[in-house]
Motif scaffolding. Sequence first.
Motif, PDB file in Angstrom:
ATOM      1  N   ILE A  92       0.816  -1.203   0.000  1.00  0.00           N
ATOM      2  CA  ILE A  92       0.000   0.000   0.000  1.00  0.00           C
ATOM      3  C   ILE A  92       0.858   1.265   0.000  1.00  0.00           C
ATOM      4  CG2 ILE A  92      -1.868  -1.220   1.170  1.00  0.00           C
ATOM      5  CD1 ILE A  92      -1.158   0.245   3.714  1.00  0.00           C
ATOM      6  N   GLU A  93       0.186   2.397  -0.205  1.00  0.00           N
ATOM      7  CA  GLU A  93       0.862   3.699  -0.184  1.00  0.00           C
ATOM      8  C   GLU A  93       0.373   4.512   1.003  1.00  0.00           C
ATOM      9  OE1 GLU A  93       1.000   7.943  -2.660  1.00  0.00           O
ATOM     10  OE2 GLU A  93       0.130   6.148  -3.607  1.00  0.00           O
ATOM     11  N   PRO A 144       7.869  -3.273   0.008  1.00  0.00           N
ATOM     12  CA  PRO A 144       7.605  -2.446  -1.175  1.00  0.00           C
ATOM     13  C   PRO A 144       6.707  -1.243  -0.875  1.00  0.00           C
ATOM     14  CG  PRO A 144       6.189  -4.374  -1.212  1.00  0.00           C
ATOM     15  CD  PRO A 144       7.055  -4.514   0.014  1.00  0.00           C
ATOM     16  N   THR A 145       6.380  -1.045   0.388  1.00  0.00           N
ATOM     17  CA  THR A 145       5.485   0.039   0.793  1.00  0.00           C
ATOM     18  C   THR A 145       6.027   1.390   0.330  1.00  0.00           C
ATOM     19  OG1 THR A 145       5.033  -1.277   2.779  1.00  0.00           O
ATOM     20  CG2 THR A 145       4.225   0.997   2.758  1.00  0.00           C
ATOM     21  N   LEU A 203      -4.527  13.618  -0.565  1.00  0.00           N
ATOM     22  CA  LEU A 203      -5.831  12.954  -0.508  1.00  0.00           C
ATOM     23  C   LEU A 203      -6.263  12.354  -1.847  1.00  0.00           C
ATOM     24  CD1 LEU A 203      -7.854  15.479   1.689  1.00  0.00           C
ATOM     25  CD2 LEU A 203      -6.787  13.347   2.402  1.00  0.00           C
ATOM     26  N   GLU A 204      -5.596  12.711  -2.930  1.00  0.00           N
ATOM     27  CA  GLU A 204      -5.995  12.211  -4.246  1.00  0.00           C
ATOM     28  C   GLU A 204      -5.973  10.681  -4.286  1.00  0.00           C
ATOM     29  OE1 GLU A 204      -3.508  13.894  -7.220  1.00  0.00           O
ATOM     30  OE2 GLU A 204      -4.357  15.919  -7.047  1.00  0.00           O
ATOM     31  N   GLY A 205      -7.128  10.092  -4.557  1.00  0.00           N
ATOM     32  CA  GLY A 205      -7.218   8.647  -4.701  1.00  0.00           C
ATOM     33  C   GLY A 205      -7.136   7.856  -3.413  1.00  0.00           C
ATOM     34  N   ALA A 206      -7.195   8.516  -2.268  1.00  0.00           N
ATOM     35  CA  ALA A 206      -7.090   7.805  -0.990  1.00  0.00           C
ATOM     36  C   ALA A 206      -8.367   7.025  -0.699  1.00  0.00           C
ATOM     37  CB  ALA A 206      -6.811   8.779   0.143  1.00  0.00           C
ATOM     38  N   ARG A 207      -8.202   5.801  -0.230  1.00  0.00           N
ATOM     39  CA  ARG A 207      -9.339   4.996   0.202  1.00  0.00           C
ATOM     40  C   ARG A 207      -9.663   5.259   1.661  1.00  0.00           C
ATOM     41  NH1 ARG A 207      -9.027  -1.231  -1.307  1.00  0.00           N
ATOM     42  NH2 ARG A 207      -9.030  -0.174  -3.332  1.00  0.00           N
TER      43      ARG A 207
END
Length: 488
Positions: free
Chosen positions: A32-33, A61-62, A74-78
């Motif tokens: 995840i990011e 790989p985080t 916040l762009e694309g955050a779940r």
Amino acid sequence: MSFKIAIIGAGSVGFTKKLFTDILCVPEFKDIEFALTDISEHNLQMIKAILDRIVEANRLPTRVTATTDRRKALEGARYVISCVRVGGLEAYADDIRIPLKYGIDQCVGDTICAGGILYGQRNIPVILDFCKDMREVAETNVKFLNYANPMAMNTWAAIEYGKVDTVGLCHGVQHGAEQIAEVLGAKSRQELDYVCSGINHQTWFIDLRLNGRKIGKDELVAAFEAHPVYSQQEKLRIDVLKRFGVYSTESNGHLSEYLPWYRKRPDEITRWIDMSDWIHGETGGYLRHSTETRNWFETEYPQFLQAASQPIDPGKRSNEHASHILEALETNRVYRGHFNVRNNGVITNLPQDAIIESPGFVDRFGINMAAGITLPEACAATCIASINVQRMSVHAAISGDIDLLKLAVLHDPLVGAVSTPEEVWQMVDEMVVAQAAWLPQYAHAVPAARERLSTSAVKTREWAGAARRSVRSIEELRAEKAALKQAG
């Protein structure tokens, strides 16, 4: 799995690190990011270096990014996690200092009481900005996990006015359960089963079972009074347990602020608190603790960075709710916890619009609350007094109505036990003027408030409080830590 988590207020370095390592204890989450955002570039770079070191040491790989551009984070955050303190320690100092001039002695001042109400006024406009950005640039069904105080007010505003799927998270229930397990002699926390319900920081253990056996009031009182430490540190909580019949989740110092009986006279304050640690009732205790923690971290940062090279140990995953909620939502491994949500019938004898804290279960379908809980009448009465203050405070923060803000403060239980209406009106004017930089919704009211202050005849006093301690130096903190280490 691959998704994005944004952390707002990521410059809260220690807490951000805890959330980060907790989440990475879930094996499925390694790809995840994490997008970190804060208004402080300095703090962002410190925490990013620590998290990068953790990722490198564990060969993950985080991805970790950091930016002061909140909208970009916040762009694309779940999922979005907030742990912000609007106004920082500068505004917080006024939350404690100004009410003291009017006789209001707070230990923490971040939930209700004069300090907590003004803290909410600073936070709510910013919370609504967060929500606007989430609606516009995050994933369509983004979930907002709010850790920031005042918990109920922030969550209330995000749900009712921000129109974002929000849950408020706190660790008071877990800490209270740890105490109860200890005094009852449980070999592990898993032996204790409990139902805890109410509102944040006024939640009540209404059902306790140790290995299936129901624990009553008398047994619990006897267990706390026999404990060599808690019998001294939690005198006020034990007194409330005796009178209400149930134990409160919140610490001795916190609980003392939400009730009108224990902090209204200096001699009463010293009778009920304990000075072994700030959390047991010290005047401005959390402000002192926060200041010392910030100074310590700045000075000892190289050690914190070095410690980040250690492997993540899933066995040391904390009991903070965030990682467990995300795990349940993403993997369908069911998690039971206590969550801050809109009541909507969960607690039968609290208002429907209130933000309550109560048990729920999480799976891939979301957070599912256990409904139909009825609080003991005294617990409900105490909660309702705070809920009424919270509701007025939220509405004042949204509207910028300074008269409604003054009424909210006037109706606060501790403020009402200490101050006259004239004192409350002047105190709120003084706090709004002092904190104008963080209160844009009251900009129109500041000139008149300043004018009233210049002609007011209400008397105040410069007073440190009934139980104030000075901020300790780095040298004093080092000496104390060394002594504790030597003692074992």
